[in-house]
Motif scaffolding. Structure first.
Motif, short mmCIF file in Angstrom:
data_model
loop_
_atom_site.label_atom_id
_atom_site.label_comp_id
_atom_site.label_asym_id
_atom_site.label_seq_id
_atom_site.Cartn_x
_atom_site.Cartn_y
_atom_site.Cartn_z
N LEU A 98 37.71 -10.39 7.36
CA LEU A 98 36.35 -9.91 7.57
C LEU A 98 36.05 -9.67 9.05
O LEU A 98 35.26 -8.78 9.38
N GLU A 99 36.68 -10.43 9.93
CA GLU A 99 36.42 -10.25 11.35
C GLU A 99 36.93 -8.90 11.85
O GLU A 99 36.57 -8.47 12.94
N ASN A 100 37.75 -8.21 11.06
CA ASN A 100 38.34 -6.93 11.47
C ASN A 100 37.95 -5.76 10.57
O ASN A 100 38.65 -4.75 10.56
N ILE A 101 36.88 -5.90 9.85
CA ILE A 101 36.44 -4.84 8.94
C ILE A 101 34.92 -4.77 8.98
O ILE A 101 34.26 -5.76 9.30
N GLY A 102 34.40 -3.61 8.69
CA GLY A 102 32.95 -3.45 8.62
C GLY A 102 32.51 -3.26 7.18
O GLY A 102 33.33 -3.10 6.28
N VAL A 103 31.21 -3.27 6.99
CA VAL A 103 30.65 -3.04 5.67
C VAL A 103 29.50 -2.05 5.82
O VAL A 103 28.79 -2.06 6.82
N CYS A 104 29.36 -1.16 4.86
CA CYS A 104 28.30 -0.16 4.90
C CYS A 104 26.99 -0.76 4.40
O CYS A 104 26.96 -1.35 3.32
N THR A 105 25.93 -0.59 5.16
CA THR A 105 24.63 -1.16 4.79
C THR A 105 23.97 -0.39 3.65
O THR A 105 22.97 -0.84 3.12
N GLY A 106 24.52 0.74 3.29
CA GLY A 106 23.96 1.51 2.18
C GLY A 106 24.63 1.20 0.86
O GLY A 106 24.02 0.71 -0.08
N CYS A 107 25.93 1.45 0.79
CA CYS A 107 26.67 1.29 -0.47
C CYS A 107 27.39 -0.05 -0.57
O CYS A 107 27.95 -0.37 -1.61
N MET A 108 27.39 -0.83 0.51
CA MET A 108 27.99 -2.15 0.56
C MET A 108 29.52 -2.15 0.38
O MET A 108 30.12 -3.15 0.04
N ARG A 109 30.14 -1.00 0.64
CA ARG A 109 31.60 -0.93 0.58
C ARG A 109 32.17 -1.33 1.94
O ARG A 109 31.63 -0.97 2.98
N TYR A 110 33.29 -2.05 1.90
CA TYR A 110 33.98 -2.39 3.13
C TYR A 110 34.68 -1.16 3.66
O TYR A 110 35.18 -0.33 2.90
N SER A 111 34.74 -1.04 4.99
CA SER A 111 35.40 0.09 5.62
C SER A 111 36.08 -0.39 6.90
O SER A 111 35.43 -1.01 7.75
N CYS A 112 37.39 -0.11 7.02
CA CYS A 112 38.08 -0.49 8.25
C CYS A 112 37.63 0.46 9.36
O CYS A 112 37.07 1.53 9.10
N TYR A 113 37.91 0.09 10.58
CA TYR A 113 37.42 0.88 11.70
C TYR A 113 38.24 2.14 11.94
O TYR A 113 37.83 3.01 12.71
N ALA A 114 39.39 2.28 11.26
CA ALA A 114 40.20 3.49 11.37
C ALA A 114 39.69 4.59 10.43
O ALA A 114 39.93 5.77 10.67
N CYS A 115 38.98 4.21 9.38
CA CYS A 115 38.48 5.19 8.40
C CYS A 115 37.10 5.69 8.81
O CYS A 115 36.33 4.96 9.44
N ASP A 116 36.80 6.90 8.43
CA ASP A 116 35.49 7.46 8.73
C ASP A 116 34.42 6.80 7.87
O ASP A 116 34.69 6.33 6.77
N PRO A 117 33.18 6.80 8.36
CA PRO A 117 32.08 6.31 7.51
C PRO A 117 32.00 7.15 6.23
O PRO A 117 32.53 8.25 6.17
N HIS A 118 31.34 6.64 5.28
CA HIS A 118 31.22 7.31 3.98
C HIS A 118 30.32 8.53 4.10
O HIS A 118 29.14 8.39 4.41
N GLY A 119 30.86 9.70 3.84
CA GLY A 119 30.12 10.94 4.00
C GLY A 119 28.89 11.06 3.13
O GLY A 119 27.90 11.65 3.51
N SER A 120 28.93 10.47 1.94
CA SER A 120 27.82 10.63 1.01
C SER A 120 26.79 9.51 1.11
O SER A 120 25.83 9.51 0.36
N CYS A 121 26.99 8.58 2.03
CA CYS A 121 26.11 7.43 2.13
C CYS A 121 25.38 7.45 3.47
O CYS A 121 25.98 7.68 4.51
N ALA A 122 24.10 7.15 3.43
CA ALA A 122 23.29 7.14 4.66
C ALA A 122 23.37 5.80 5.38
O ALA A 122 22.71 5.61 6.39
#
Length: 126
Positions: A98-122
């Motif tokens: 968890l210390e090396n991954i983020g989470v989206c405040t909209g869809c609550m999906r985890y996202s690593c910092y190498a991947c782009d944010p979720h295009g369909s989520c605000a």
């Protein structure tokens, strides 16, 4: 409200995260600042990570709510234990602490910092 319901408010989406947290803080204050209104688990991870980024924008009561939730989690030891838990990036399927991954405040999906944010989520990656 119970802790499970508060966690559901955070993780359920709908309103922007700041509005959801604001509702929880108001209920926590209104009902005497009891532990039944605190957030735990993934909901705490989201709220704490988001709050660290936006603390200056909010009432000091929000900081107190986050601090009391932090203590309820186990303080430094509980937070450090949580950060060692593992989560899977929903975009690339790689596993991270968890210390090396983020989470989206909209869809609550985890996202690593190498991947782009979720295009369909605000939401915001925190």
């Amino acid at each position: 409200m119970t802790m499970t319901n508060n966690n559901d408010v955070v993780l359920g989406g709908g309103l922007p995260l700041g509005e959801r947290v604001g509702q929880l803080v108001e209920a926590w204050i209104r009902d005497g600042r009891g532990r039944d209104h605190l957030v735990t688990g993934k909901a705490f991870f989201v709220v704490y990570s988001w709050y660290l980024r936006h603390w200056a924008e909010h009432d000091p009561m929000w900081g107190e709510f986050v601090a009391v939730s932090y203590d309820f989690l186990g303080g430094d030891h509980g937070w450090e234990t949580m950060l060692r838990e593992r989560a899977v990036c929903h975009t690339c399927d790689d596993t991270y602490r968890l210390e090396n991954i983020g989470v989206c405040t909209g869809c609550m999906r985890y996202s690593c910092y190498a991947c782009d944010p979720h295009g369909s989520c605000a939401g915001e990656i925190v």
